[in-house]
Each structure stands twice: as structure tokens, then as C-alpha cells.
Design a protein around this motif. Structure first.
Motif, PDB file in Angstrom:
ATOM      1  N   ASP A  49      11.457   6.236  -8.154  1.00 45.54           N
ATOM      2  CA  ASP A  49      10.841   7.489  -8.798  1.00 45.54           C
ATOM      3  C   ASP A  49       9.340   7.682  -8.336  1.00 45.54           C
ATOM      4  N   ARG A  50       8.710   6.613  -8.268  1.00 45.36           N
ATOM      5  CA  ARG A  50       7.257   7.191  -7.935  1.00 45.36           C
ATOM      6  C   ARG A  50       7.129   7.251  -6.433  1.00 45.36           C
ATOM      7  N   LEU A  51       7.916   6.764  -5.401  1.00 42.31           N
ATOM      8  CA  LEU A  51       8.007   7.131  -4.098  1.00 42.31           C
ATOM      9  C   LEU A  51       8.387   8.771  -4.132  1.00 42.31           C
ATOM     10  N   GLY A  85      10.282 -12.503  -3.120  1.00 39.92           N
ATOM     11  CA  GLY A  85       9.199 -12.199  -2.020  1.00 39.92           C
ATOM     12  C   GLY A  85       9.057 -10.590  -2.558  1.00 39.92           C
ATOM     13  N   TYR A  86       8.735  -9.920  -1.557  1.00 40.47           N
ATOM     14  CA  TYR A  86       8.070  -8.819  -1.444  1.00 40.47           C
ATOM     15  C   TYR A  86       8.659  -7.711  -0.452  1.00 40.47           C
ATOM     16  N   VAL A  87       8.772  -6.537  -0.904  1.00 39.11           N
ATOM     17  CA  VAL A  87       9.393  -5.472  -0.027  1.00 39.11           C
ATOM     18  C   VAL A  87       8.713  -4.238   0.194  1.00 39.11           C
ATOM     19  N   ARG A  88       8.451  -3.953   1.333  1.00 40.14           N
ATOM     20  CA  ARG A  88       7.664  -2.763   1.519  1.00 40.14           C
ATOM     21  C   ARG A  88       8.573  -1.628   2.038  1.00 40.14           C
ATOM     22  N   LEU A  89       8.615  -0.468   1.236  1.00 37.76           N
ATOM     23  CA  LEU A  89       9.178   0.627   1.588  1.00 37.76           C
ATOM     24  C   LEU A  89       8.109   1.660   2.061  1.00 37.76           C
ATOM     25  N   ILE A 148      -0.917   9.322  -5.718  1.00 33.49           N
ATOM     26  CA  ILE A 148      -0.258   9.324  -4.367  1.00 33.49           C
ATOM     27  C   ILE A 148      -0.341   8.104  -3.799  1.00 33.49           C
ATOM     28  N   LYS A 149       0.666   7.572  -3.547  1.00 37.36           N
ATOM     29  CA  LYS A 149       0.485   5.977  -2.870  1.00 37.36           C
ATOM     30  C   LYS A 149       0.919   6.336  -1.471  1.00 37.36           C
ATOM     31  N   SER A 150      -0.202   6.929  -0.816  1.00 40.98           N
ATOM     32  CA  SER A 150      -0.225   7.379   0.589  1.00 40.98           C
ATOM     33  C   SER A 150      -0.422   6.176   1.646  1.00 40.98           C
ATOM     34  N   ASN A 152      -2.750   6.293   3.654  1.00 42.09           N
ATOM     35  CA  ASN A 152      -4.072   6.354   3.903  1.00 42.09           C
ATOM     36  C   ASN A 152      -4.935   5.470   2.975  1.00 42.09           C
ATOM     37  N   TYR A 153      -5.192   4.276   2.996  1.00 40.74           N
ATOM     38  CA  TYR A 153      -5.700   3.516   2.026  1.00 40.74           C
ATOM     39  C   TYR A 153      -7.378   3.285   2.348  1.00 40.74           C
ATOM     40  N   LEU A 154      -8.060   4.034   3.279  1.00 44.27           N
ATOM     41  CA  LEU A 154      -9.431   3.603   3.769  1.00 44.27           C
ATOM     42  C   LEU A 154     -10.346   3.930   2.446  1.00 44.27           C
ATOM     43  N   ASN A 155     -10.192   4.483   1.615  1.00 42.30           N
ATOM     44  CA  ASN A 155     -11.171   4.362   0.448  1.00 42.30           C
ATOM     45  C   ASN A 155     -11.087   2.951  -0.348  1.00 42.30           C
ATOM     46  N   ASN A 156      -9.843   2.605  -0.521  1.00 39.21           N
ATOM     47  CA  ASN A 156      -9.697   1.299  -1.017  1.00 39.21           C
ATOM     48  C   ASN A 156     -10.500   0.214   0.202  1.00 39.21           C
ATOM     49  N   ILE A 157      -9.846   0.409   1.460  1.00 41.05           N
ATOM     50  CA  ILE A 157     -10.550  -0.592   2.403  1.00 41.05           C
ATOM     51  C   ILE A 157     -11.875  -0.588   2.378  1.00 41.05           C
ATOM     52  N   ALA A 181     -12.302   3.142 -12.514  1.00 40.84           N
ATOM     53  CA  ALA A 181     -10.862   3.658 -11.991  1.00 40.84           C
ATOM     54  C   ALA A 181     -10.074   2.572 -11.936  1.00 40.84           C
ATOM     55  N   GLU A 182     -10.159   1.795 -11.068  1.00 46.66           N
ATOM     56  CA  GLU A 182      -9.452   0.663 -10.801  1.00 46.66           C
ATOM     57  C   GLU A 182     -10.067  -0.280  -9.808  1.00 46.66           C
ATOM     58  N   CYS A 183      -9.145  -1.422  -9.302  1.00 40.73           N
ATOM     59  CA  CYS A 183      -9.611  -2.159  -8.187  1.00 40.73           C
ATOM     60  C   CYS A 183      -9.063  -1.745  -6.920  1.00 40.73           C
ATOM     61  N   THR A 184      -9.074  -2.360  -5.754  1.00 40.59           N
ATOM     62  CA  THR A 184      -8.645  -1.714  -4.664  1.00 40.59           C
ATOM     63  C   THR A 184      -6.913  -1.737  -4.733  1.00 40.59           C
ATOM     64  N   ALA A 185      -6.350  -2.620  -5.222  1.00 43.31           N
ATOM     65  CA  ALA A 185      -4.945  -2.839  -5.328  1.00 43.31           C
ATOM     66  C   ALA A 185      -4.460  -3.163  -6.832  1.00 43.31           C
ATOM     67  N   ASP A 186      -5.264  -2.885  -7.718  1.00 45.77           N
ATOM     68  CA  ASP A 186      -4.928  -3.448  -8.942  1.00 45.77           C
ATOM     69  C   ASP A 186      -5.333  -2.578 -10.097  1.00 45.77           C
ATOM     70  N   GLY A 208       0.319   2.326 -12.026  1.00 46.32           N
ATOM     71  CA  GLY A 208       0.786   1.138 -11.618  1.00 46.32           C
ATOM     72  C   GLY A 208       2.107   0.905 -12.273  1.00 46.32           C
ATOM     73  N   ILE A 209       3.068   0.212 -11.499  1.00 47.29           N
ATOM     74  CA  ILE A 209       4.423  -0.140 -12.194  1.00 47.29           C
ATOM     75  C   ILE A 209       4.013  -1.506 -13.135  1.00 47.29           C
ATOM     76  N   THR A 210       3.345  -2.179 -12.592  1.00 48.46           N
ATOM     77  CA  THR A 210       2.922  -3.520 -13.202  1.00 48.46           C
ATOM     78  C   THR A 210       2.224  -3.171 -14.767  1.00 48.46           C
ATOM     79  N   ARG A 211       1.262  -2.108 -14.549  1.00 47.68           N
ATOM     80  CA  ARG A 211       0.527  -1.545 -15.760  1.00 47.68           C
ATOM     81  C   ARG A 211       1.546  -1.100 -16.633  1.00 47.68           C
ATOM     82  N   GLY A 245      -0.977  -5.766 -10.778  1.00 44.38           N
ATOM     83  CA  GLY A 245      -0.620  -5.121  -9.590  1.00 44.38           C
ATOM     84  C   GLY A 245       0.706  -5.908  -9.194  1.00 44.38           C
ATOM     85  N   THR A 246       1.607  -5.398  -8.389  1.00 46.19           N
ATOM     86  CA  THR A 246       2.693  -5.931  -7.804  1.00 46.19           C
ATOM     87  C   THR A 246       2.449  -7.181  -7.193  1.00 46.19           C
ATOM     88  N   ALA A 247       1.095  -7.272  -6.306  1.00 52.01           N
ATOM     89  CA  ALA A 247       0.978  -8.418  -5.473  1.00 52.01           C
ATOM     90  C   ALA A 247       0.469  -9.392  -6.223  1.00 52.01           C
TER      91      ALA A 247
HETATM   92  N1  PXG Z   1      -3.859   0.488  -7.678  1.00 54.46           N
HETATM   93  C1  PXG Z   1      -3.957   0.676  -6.445  1.00 54.46           C
HETATM   94  C2  PXG Z   1      -4.608   1.466  -5.564  1.00 54.46           C
HETATM   95  C3  PXG Z   1      -2.628   0.048  -5.606  1.00 54.46           C
HETATM   96  O1  PXG Z   1      -2.306   0.245  -4.440  1.00 54.46           O
HETATM   97  C4  PXG Z   1      -1.987  -0.849  -7.898  1.00 54.46           C
HETATM   98  C5  PXG Z   1      -3.043  -0.031  -8.430  1.00 54.46           C
HETATM   99  C6  PXG Z   1      -1.338  -1.478  -8.851  1.00 54.46           C
HETATM  100  O2  PXG Z   1       0.215  -0.831  -8.869  1.00 54.46           O
HETATM  101  P1  PXG Z   1       1.691  -1.639  -9.114  1.00 54.46           P
HETATM  102  O3  PXG Z   1       2.498  -0.574  -8.949  1.00 54.46           O
HETATM  103  O4  PXG Z   1       1.774  -2.352  -7.769  1.00 54.46           O
HETATM  104  O5  PXG Z   1       1.374  -2.438 -10.330  1.00 54.46           O
HETATM  105  C7  PXG Z   1      -1.734  -0.832  -6.444  1.00 54.46           C
HETATM  106  C8  PXG Z   1      -0.744  -1.333  -5.715  1.00 54.46           C
HETATM  107  C9  PXG Z   1      -0.376  -4.232  -0.329  1.00 54.46           C
HETATM  108  C10 PXG Z   1       0.268  -3.935  -1.680  1.00 54.46           C
HETATM  109  O6  PXG Z   1       0.553  -4.698   0.647  1.00 54.46           O
HETATM  110  C11 PXG Z   1      -0.540  -2.934  -2.517  1.00 54.46           C
HETATM  111  C12 PXG Z   1      -0.276  -2.722  -3.675  1.00 54.46           C
HETATM  112  C13 PXG Z   1       1.002  -3.326  -4.407  1.00 54.46           C
HETATM  113  C14 PXG Z   1       1.733  -4.041  -3.598  1.00 54.46           C
HETATM  114  C15 PXG Z   1       1.262  -4.415  -2.247  1.00 54.46           C
HETATM  115  O7  PXG Z   1      -1.336  -4.051  -0.045  1.00 54.46           O
HETATM  116  N2  PXG Z   1      -0.798  -1.880  -4.515  1.00 54.46           N
END
Ligand code: PXG
Length: 299
Positions: A49-51, A85-89, A148-150, A152-157, A181-186, A208-211, A245-247
């Protein structure tokens, strides 16, 4: 390793995209990072749904239905024979020309990569992370919605580079008004006097789905949970802080900007949420293995 690209499976060496793909040239595309545990995909429907929401916001037409995408993902997991594991779409705008106009790209490309993942060693889940606040602000939703989970992750990088330079595990990102706001991927959670607080998505975070899972767990465990604007002060003075976060899954924070959080050890609320999270992910979710033919109808 077998990688799905537009309906076909390729070996890792042969899994390639065009240099004219706008995902590469402009970061024009979207993705989902999804976990599977014990042969079950965690929150698959929410990720799909988020995609689709990310695609809608970018006027990107995904060239298949949600049901077809779900089946392609499950098939990718089956052919790779993984349990955990982990699956990337990934959906890119597809092949276009040099020029950013997305109308020049005829058809979006769909890529599915199944792999394993381990973000932090178990030790850090016991001890907690050291994080810093970074100078890079989370981009404004008026410029590029962080929801938008785009690709383009340069802001986070840029923020992650600051964390790396400070020897920190993660970077706390503030929005332009100075709220968390959040951390770079959490996503970020604060615990104070037995209650859980987290910024609203409108503060500049991904939904976040984990959120979402933490909200469900908190309700089940009858721990009050509220969305509220948070500042660094709230983090410094919290009893407990954790990231999701998922990871990363659910990971405690021990220290932020040299302030020790609480008594410096992961607290009871984080423990309870983590324990329930670990139970849930192993026992719920969409199973992807086909039943053994001999066993079908055996009971
Ligand atoms: N904020 C940002 C900016 C993210 O990219 C989350 C929060 C946590 O969301 P989820 O839905 O995962 O609970 C994310 C998730 C990767 C990778 O390979 C990045 C994410 C998740 C899984 C893998 O860098 N970002």
C-alpha cells in the motif's frame, strides 16, 4: 541469488538496468525495504500500500496490480530459498532519454532483490546506540515530502555522513522548525513516565511500517502512546528513547549529544515493546512457502 527484473529472474552478475533509466539518472523511482522472518513476510500489505501511495504522489504508473506485485515478491522469496531476510522492492521510472521529463519514459521497471540483513550486532540491542543531532535538516514536505519513499536519499545520506564522522550509530534529524523529524532510516520514540511519544508524520518522517507496529503493540500492552511534536530537550530528558525501522527493528538509544538517556540502560518499556515485536514477527505475516504436495489435504 536470483533477482527479479520485469517478469524475469536473473543471476546476480546479469541483473542489470540501462544507464538511461531515470532511477539512475534522476533518482526518479520508489522503493520498499521489507523483512521476512521464519518464512513469513512482515506487514506485506502495508508495504505494498505504501509503495502504491509513493507511486501515486509521483504520478508513476506501476505496470502491474497489487496482487501481481505481491505474487512476484513471494515467488522471488521462494526461488531464493531464504527463511529470514530482507527484500527490496524497487520501481524506477524506466528508460528515458537525457532530460528529466518523466513523460519520455515509456514504462516503469520493477526490480525485486531478496537478501539477508543484519544492521546492528546483538550487543547494541542490549546496550543501546550512541546518536547525535546532525546539522542537516530533514527536507521540507513543501519541497519533497519525506513520506514518499523515493530513490533519492541524499538528504538522509548527508545526515548519515555526519553520524559517521561523529562515530555515532545514527543521526537525529530535525525539521526546519527545529522539531524532531526522524533518524536517517528510523522513526524516533521517547518514553517519559511510562508513556510513549513520537513525532507526527507531518513533522517530516516516513510513515514507518515498524512505527505502525509499535502503535499496535503499545495498545495491546496498554502503554499510552501519543503523536506529539518533540524537541531535543524531550530526548535529553527522556526515561527511554528507541528507534524503529525495518532494518533496525526496535533498537534502544543510550546517549544523544553526550547526554545519557535515563540511567544509560535500555528501559522496561523498550524491553516490553521489543519482546512483543520479536514474538509477533515470527508468528504473523504472509507465509510464502508452498505446502509440500504430499502434505496437501493430509489433515
Ligand atoms: N524513516 C526513513 C527515512 C526510512 O528510510 C524508516 C523511517 C522506517 O520505516 P519502516 O517502514 O522500515 O519501519 C525508514 C526505513 C535500507 C533500508 O536498505 C531503509 C529503510 C528500511 C529498510 C531498509 O537502507 N528505511
Amino acid at each position: 541469488m536470483k533477482i527479479y527484473i520485469d517478469g524475469e529472474f536473473y543471476d546476480k552478475e546479469n541483473a542489470k538496468v540501462s544507464v538511461f533509466d531515470h532511477g539512475l539518472l534522476y533518482g526518479d523511482g520508489i522503493f520498499e525495504g521489507i523483512r521476512f522472518y521464519n518464512g513469513r513476510v512482515r506487514r506485506l500489505e502495508a508495504h505494498i500500500d505504501r509503495l502504491w501511495d509513493s507511486a501515486k504522489a509521483l504520478c508513476l504508473t506501476i505496470p502491474m496490480t497489487k496482487a501481481e506485485m505481491t505474487e512476484a515478491l513471494l515467488e522471488t522469496l521462494r526461488v531464493n530459498g531464504l527463511e529470514d531476510g530482507y527484500v527490496r522492492l524497487v520501481v524506477t521510472r524506466g528508460v528515458g532519454n537525457l532530460g528529466l521529463d518523466p513523460n519520455r519514459c515509456e514504462r516503469a521497471s520493477v526490480i525485486i532483490i531478496a537478501s539477508t540483513i543484519s544492521l546492528y550486532p546483538e550487543e547494541l540491542y542490549q546496550k543501546g546506540l550512541m546518536i547525535i543531532t546532525c546539522a542537516t535538516r530533514r527536507m521540507s514536505f513543501a519541497a519533497m515530502p519525506p513520506a514518499i519513499k523515493s530513490l533519492n536519499y541524499l538528504n538522509n545520506i548527508l545526515a548519515k555522513i555526519e553520524a559517521n564522522q561523529a562515530g555515532a550509530a545514527e543521526a537525529l534529524m530535525l525539521n526546519e522548525a527545529g522539531y524532531i523529524a526522524e533518524c536517517t532510516a528510523d522513526n524516533v520514540f521517547v518514553v517519559k513516565k511510562g508513556r510513549i511519544f513520537t513525532p507526527p508524520v507531518s513533522a517530516g518522517s516516513l510513515r514507518g511500517i515498524t512505527r505502525g507496529l509499535v502503535f499496535e503493540i503499545a495498545e495491546e500492552l496498554e502503554i499510552p502512546i501519543t503523536e506529539v511534536e518533540l524537541t531535543r530537550y524531550d530526548v535529553f530528558t527522556a526515561d527511554e528513547v528507541f528507534l524503529t525501522g525495518t532494518a533496525a527493528e526496535v533498537v534502544p538509544v543510550r546517549e544523544c549529544d553526550t547526554r545519557i538517556i535515563g540511567d544509560g540502560k535500555p528501559g522496561p518499556v523498550t524491553h516490553r515493546v521489543t519482546k512483543r515485536f520479536r514474538e509477533l514477527v515470527r508468528t504473523t505475516g504472509v507465509p510464502f512457502k508452498k505446502a509440500e504436495p504430499a502434505l496437501v489435504g493430509a489433515h
